[in-house]
Design an enzyme around this catalytic site. Sequence first.
Site, mmCIF file in Angstrom:
data_model
loop_
_atom_site.group_PDB
_atom_site.id
_atom_site.type_symbol
_atom_site.label_atom_id
_atom_site.label_comp_id
_atom_site.label_asym_id
_atom_site.label_seq_id
_atom_site.Cartn_x
_atom_site.Cartn_y
_atom_site.Cartn_z
ATOM 1 N N CYS A 2 0.927 -0.729 0.279
ATOM 2 C CA CYS A 2 0.235 -0.039 -0.063
ATOM 3 C C CYS A 2 0.537 1.471 0.147
ATOM 4 O O CYS A 2 1.577 1.391 0.569
ATOM 5 C CB CYS A 2 -1.027 -0.270 1.325
ATOM 6 S SG CYS A 2 -1.817 -0.893 1.019
ATOM 7 N N GLY A 101 -2.473 0.298 6.198
ATOM 8 C CA GLY A 101 -2.288 -0.494 7.798
ATOM 9 C C GLY A 101 -3.753 -1.657 7.993
ATOM 10 O O GLY A 101 -4.428 -1.998 6.595
ATOM 11 N N LYS A 490 15.727 -15.735 -4.301
ATOM 12 C CA LYS A 490 15.117 -15.317 -5.146
ATOM 13 C C LYS A 490 14.468 -15.674 -6.031
ATOM 14 O O LYS A 490 13.995 -14.737 -6.664
ATOM 15 C CB LYS A 490 16.319 -14.747 -5.537
ATOM 16 C CG LYS A 490 17.339 -13.594 -4.821
ATOM 17 C CD LYS A 490 16.997 -12.698 -4.918
ATOM 18 C CE LYS A 490 15.556 -12.159 -3.444
ATOM 19 N NZ LYS A 490 16.370 -11.744 -2.835
ATOM 20 N N GLU A 493 10.294 -16.488 -5.512
ATOM 21 C CA GLU A 493 10.152 -14.942 -5.563
ATOM 22 C C GLU A 493 9.574 -14.128 -6.968
ATOM 23 O O GLU A 493 8.272 -14.017 -7.200
ATOM 24 C CB GLU A 493 10.581 -13.374 -4.768
ATOM 25 C CG GLU A 493 10.686 -13.647 -3.285
ATOM 26 C CD GLU A 493 11.533 -13.088 -2.638
ATOM 27 O OE1 GLU A 493 12.904 -13.047 -3.239
ATOM 28 O OE2 GLU A 493 10.832 -11.845 -2.361
HETATM 29 C C1 F6R Z 1 12.702 -11.266 -0.716
HETATM 30 C C2 F6R Z 1 12.562 -10.050 0.284
HETATM 31 C C3 F6R Z 1 11.661 -10.354 1.575
HETATM 32 C C4 F6R Z 1 11.910 -8.895 2.431
HETATM 33 C C5 F6R Z 1 11.444 -9.193 3.911
HETATM 34 C C6 F6R Z 1 12.029 -8.462 4.808
HETATM 35 O O1 F6R Z 1 13.646 -10.710 -1.423
HETATM 36 O O2 F6R Z 1 12.369 -8.780 -0.096
HETATM 37 O O3 F6R Z 1 11.353 -11.417 2.051
HETATM 38 O O4 F6R Z 1 13.243 -9.254 2.954
HETATM 39 O O5 F6R Z 1 10.080 -8.626 3.373
HETATM 40 O O6 F6R Z 1 11.661 -7.096 4.721
HETATM 41 P P1 F6R Z 1 12.786 -5.991 5.199
HETATM 42 O O7 F6R Z 1 14.096 -5.821 4.973
HETATM 43 O O8 F6R Z 1 12.784 -4.795 4.469
HETATM 44 O O9 F6R Z 1 12.762 -6.168 6.733
#
Ligand code: F6R
Length: 613
Positions: A2, A101, A490, A493
């Site tokens: 969002c 949220g 990777k 995803e």
């Molecule tokens: C994988 C990816 C997610 C983030 C996870 C944590 O490519 O982007 O697994 O690593 O959502 O996000 P942050 O690091 O922003 O807390």
Amino acid sequence: MCGIVGYIGFREAFPILINGLKRLEYRGYDSAGCALLHDGHLNVYKAKGKVSDLEHVAETKDIKGTLGIAHTRWATHGVPSEVNAHPHVSMSGQLALVHNGIIENYAILRQRLMEKGVKFYSETDTEILVKLIEYIKDKRHCDLPSAVRMALHQAIGAYAIALIDVNEPNELLVARKSSPLAIGIGEDNREFFIASDASPIAEYTKQVIYLNDEEIAVIRRDEPLKVITILNHEVEPNVQTIDIDLGMLSKGGFPHFMLKEIFDQPEVLRDCMRGRLLPDKVVLSAVENYKDRLLSARRFIIVSCGTSWHAGLIGKQLIETFCEIPVEVEYASEFRYRRSTVDERDVVIAISQSGETADTLAAIEKAKSKGAFIFGIVNAVGSSIARATDTGVYIHVGPEIGVASTKAFTGQVLVLSMLAIALAKAKNCIAQEDYLTLIGELGCIPDKINKVLEQNDRIRELARIFTYAHNFLYLGRGYNYPVALEGALKLKEISYIHAEGYPAAEMKHGPIALIDSEMPVVFVATHHKLHKKIISNMMEVKSRGGRIIAIVTEGDEDMKKIADEVIEVPETENCLVPLLSVIPLQLLAYHVAVAKGLNVDQPRNLAKSVTVE
Ligand code: F6R
């Protein structure tokens, strides 16, 4: 996840809103909408799909107005659809609201309002907010800020909201709790910009305020910004000067942000080292300033999610090896709800690219409430997690737009490496010679990544061969085990191919049953003391017909004889290998997804910033 954008000022709002939504596209979304106030009318346009679909919808409509709000929605309550898209409007049609949220008690609030005759049209938790605000405003005959305060008192959960009212053409209201919101201040208060992060604001102004939890900003044209708490105490806004490189927000000639960000790594890692990695020492001000607190800890607990959790697994090995401090690595989502022994003797290291991940933020709050010291490793400057920590180190790799994390991972691993080395030195448990060797090797990492990137064309060819696969196995040992997990993440995803990462020796305890000629197995097998044992694991795969792609150290002839495909990475210290061995895996995932014709930067169902549980 969002995105909110808003504008009040003297320019036409629509282009600013659309431009801002495009800047926030990386967060992930499935519908978009906007509301504009023009000549006493509220014009609301929505579209399922992309921001370009919204532009298309608005093409023939009245898009005039110098006050407006806009939103990209990532579905949580209710399917992606026009009716569920934001903005939502009040019963009278006079208020329009966008929300990031989740309002956890929306069902009960909705029931109560329905009993009073209020009607609902969407399946969202957001619609309740705008209807509740109007209900309170009418019932209590109060002004809009008071109605917002009272409504937010009743709402349990997380929110960043922006609200406009037909009767207040000079006013834009915003509020936040556990969901980020930035306000950009134009010259002489003639205009204001709001957004979920500073990237849509940066091209207009550098003066920004990040709202704190339970704060409401009353933004009026040509007037200084007023910030109140939901308890109605006025607070002094803390204006910060932001420094965002606008070049980082564009693809810079690459077909996708993800590829650009993979190629950015040598440069941004240099930025991350600047002023910290000196020829003869590592200087991290957080370590200098809190040395005693850090070194007196009985243990470190790393909390994070996804890719950041993988970086944490590498951090554990680095800190335990060099600093002899026990380290636990926890998924933030598990840690926040589990009974834990965390207390004031512990240091909690929170790792997050976005700085907004709801689970990581909640894990920090829990650890804080037990007296632990919180150390952040964050990319997004001024984000909620950065502000919730006692101290920390920014990774400074610039905005990461591609949903799949790449440069943030290597930035996190680099900071964890510098942290381990700096702490080991402060604790006096590393020999000067080893200290200097590691510093020298870290300094060479950007050039060595460039050498790996030179193999991009070959990896592209390789990826084509493997796009047929339905399953991939990634195996690695020691420092390369988290790299195997990251490579698998990777691939799944962005290519939607099922992939699993395992410690190589665990293969015989189960996954070996999966191996046949249809199953590519990626071995992350750089030089390591268990090199021979990895060769045995490869032989086991080979003898079952599995196809092997091996990431090996330059010149490793043994591996070349066994593997079907080999990608070489330059030699480095074993503990720094992840910074190199992950690069081919990022490229492999990228090229497989491109070969399959998929949306690499915005893969289905994923959000960049996971601000809900
Ligand atoms: C994988 C990816 C997610 C983030 C996870 C944590 O490519 O982007 O697994 O690593 O959502 O996000 P942050 O690091 O922003 O807390």
